[in-house]
Design an enzyme around this catalytic site. Structure first.
Site, short mmCIF file in Angstrom:
data_model
loop_
_atom_site.label_atom_id
_atom_site.label_comp_id
_atom_site.label_asym_id
_atom_site.label_seq_id
_atom_site.Cartn_x
_atom_site.Cartn_y
_atom_site.Cartn_z
N LYS A 290 8.10 7.76 11.19
CA LYS A 290 6.73 7.79 11.71
C LYS A 290 6.60 6.70 12.77
O LYS A 290 6.00 6.90 13.81
CB LYS A 290 5.70 7.61 10.60
CG LYS A 290 4.26 7.72 11.14
CD LYS A 290 3.25 7.73 10.06
CE LYS A 290 3.13 6.39 9.39
NZ LYS A 290 2.65 5.29 10.29
N ASP A 291 7.19 5.55 12.47
CA ASP A 291 7.21 4.45 13.43
C ASP A 291 8.50 4.57 14.25
O ASP A 291 9.42 3.76 14.13
CB ASP A 291 7.14 3.11 12.70
CG ASP A 291 5.84 2.97 11.93
OD1 ASP A 291 4.79 2.88 12.58
OD2 ASP A 291 5.87 3.01 10.70
N ARG B 209 -2.67 3.52 6.24
CA ARG B 209 -4.01 3.46 6.85
C ARG B 209 -4.86 4.70 6.52
O ARG B 209 -6.07 4.68 6.75
CB ARG B 209 -3.90 3.32 8.37
CG ARG B 209 -3.35 1.97 8.80
CD ARG B 209 -3.44 1.81 10.30
NE ARG B 209 -3.18 0.44 10.71
CZ ARG B 209 -1.98 -0.05 11.00
NH1 ARG B 209 -0.93 0.73 10.93
NH2 ARG B 209 -1.85 -1.31 11.37
N GLY C 11 5.81 8.30 1.22
CA GLY C 11 6.73 8.06 2.34
C GLY C 11 7.64 6.87 2.02
O GLY C 11 8.86 6.93 2.20
N HIS C 12 7.02 5.78 1.52
CA HIS C 12 7.82 4.61 1.13
C HIS C 12 8.79 4.98 0.00
O HIS C 12 9.94 4.55 -0.02
CB HIS C 12 6.93 3.47 0.64
CG HIS C 12 6.00 2.92 1.68
ND1 HIS C 12 4.65 3.11 1.65
CD2 HIS C 12 6.26 2.17 2.79
CE1 HIS C 12 4.09 2.49 2.68
NE2 HIS C 12 5.05 1.92 3.39
N SER D 220 0.51 7.58 5.69
CA SER D 220 0.35 6.25 6.27
C SER D 220 -0.54 5.43 5.35
O SER D 220 -1.49 5.98 4.75
CB SER D 220 -0.32 6.37 7.64
OG SER D 220 -0.83 5.11 8.04
N ALA E 118 0.86 -1.19 0.00
CA ALA E 118 0.00 0.00 0.00
C ALA E 118 0.90 1.24 0.00
O ALA E 118 0.77 2.13 0.85
CB ALA E 118 -0.96 -0.02 1.19
N LEU E 119 1.78 1.23 -0.97
CA LEU E 119 2.89 2.20 -0.94
C LEU E 119 2.43 3.63 -1.21
O LEU E 119 1.54 3.87 -2.03
CB LEU E 119 3.93 1.78 -1.99
CG LEU E 119 4.50 0.38 -1.80
CD1 LEU E 119 5.49 0.05 -2.91
CD2 LEU E 119 5.18 0.24 -0.45
N HIS E 120 3.05 4.56 -0.50
CA HIS E 120 2.78 5.99 -0.68
C HIS E 120 4.11 6.72 -0.79
O HIS E 120 5.18 6.08 -0.78
CB HIS E 120 1.92 6.53 0.48
CG HIS E 120 2.44 6.15 1.84
ND1 HIS E 120 3.65 6.61 2.32
CD2 HIS E 120 1.93 5.36 2.80
CE1 HIS E 120 3.85 6.13 3.53
NE2 HIS E 120 2.83 5.36 3.85
O1 PAF Z 1 6.82 -0.54 9.18
C1 PAF Z 1 6.34 -1.49 8.53
O2 PAF Z 1 5.72 -1.31 7.48
C2 PAF Z 1 6.49 -2.90 9.07
O3 PAF Z 1 6.43 -2.93 10.45
C3 PAF Z 1 7.77 -3.59 8.57
C4 PAF Z 1 9.01 -2.90 9.09
C5 PAF Z 1 7.78 -3.61 7.05
C6 PAF Z 1 7.80 -5.05 9.06
O4 PAF Z 1 6.69 -5.76 8.60
#
Ligand code: PAF
Length: 280
Positions: A149-150, A187, A36-37, A185, A32-34
């Site tokens: 973010k995480d 989500r 940020g990725h 995100s 679900a790439l955005h």
């Molecule tokens: O941050 C995420 O998207 C996930 O926690 C990760 C690091 C890809 C592990 O599944």
């Protein structure tokens, strides 16, 4: 871009890159790439000769079955974006390929994993450590890239790397935001139009709280002000807001207690759980 679905082919393809003397950057994702990725991919491209991106919704890190079921899955669009971004290998395994046997490892992640997300989502960080350690063992990259973010997740991954003695550099990358401040995100697509309008207030309140600190408010005052300001929106409910020391993720009681305070928040909008953070 090669799309690879088996561990055997992944190892062969990565070994071929390494045999050419190429450095390899890994960007683990759940798809679900955005943007940020994509910013992580760009960072990986600028620091390595080749880039591997994994796209895998990891069941072992979901403590809530509904969250796993409703997690967005957009493989075709993801592959298009990764190809355009110049990725060398997209690794998209099935659950059976990733976990031919159940992973029963319990990582001693220590204090960094005991608070906030670790306290709210039992087993979550152990699942993250399981999947990331598997990816690290398969790809053995020079560097791996994670978004801030995480924020707590990065500390947990550093701890796992220390435990497993992986010779891999962990690169943390800044949060990407929409123009209205909402942290990108996967989500976010689950927000209703109205929730989407309200959600940027999370970042607005966090940003204003930095001004309050500068104006002399105590840590406790700032903390309560953030929670009350967000809960004042009927659509939002703060799950937790902690101001922690970036070095060890432990909550601090006063500004003077640490040199790098970071405010970490989780907010529910309906059943959508968003996280964000701010450096003070
Ligand atoms: O941050 C995420 O998207 C996930 O926690 C990760 C690091 C890809 C592990 O599944």
């Amino acid at each position: 871009m090669k799309i690879i679905r088996t561990v055997k082919e992944l190892k062969e393809a990565v070994n071929a890159l390494k045999a050419e003397g190429k450095s390899v950057g890994l960007v683990p994702t759940m798809g679900a790439l955005h943007d940020g990725h994509i910013s992580l991919v760009e960072r990986a491209r600028s620091g390595n000769d080749a880039v591997v991106v994994s796209v895998f919704v990891n069941p072992t890190q979901f403590n809530n079955p509904d969250d796993l079921r409703t997690y967005p899955r957009t493989e075709e669009a993801d592959c298009r974006r990764l190809d355009e971004a110049g990725v060398d290998i997209a690794f998209i395994p099935t659950v059976e390929e990733m976990y031919p046997e159940p992973d029963t490892r319990q990582f001693d992640l220590g204090a960094v994993a005991a608070v906030m997300e670790g306290a709210m989502r039992p087993g979550h960080f152990n699942g993250v450590a399981q999947v990331v350690s598997r990816l690290f063992a398969m790809v053995n990259p020079d560097r791996a890239y994670f978004g801030e973010k995480d924020f707590q997740q990065i500390a947990v991954i550093r701890r796992m790397v220390e435990l497993e003695k992986f010779p891999i550099e962990i690169v943390s990358c800044p949060i990407k935001r929409e123009s209205d401040g909402l942290a990108l995100s996967s989500r976010n697509v689950r927000l209703s139009a109205h929730q989407r309008e309200v959600a940027p207030n999370i970042h607005r309140v966090l940003k204003e709280s930095v001004g309050r600190k500068l104006a002399g408010a105590s840590l406790e005052e700032v903390k309560h002000w953030v929670i009350d300001s967000i809960n004042a929106y009927p659509e939002m409910e703060v799950e937790y807001y902690e101001i922690v020391n970036a070095a060890d993720m432990q909550p601090v009681a006063e500004w003077g207690d640490c040199s790098e305070p970071v405010g970490c928040i989780t907010v529910y909008l309906g059943d959508v759980r968003l996280i964000d953070n701010i450096k003070y």
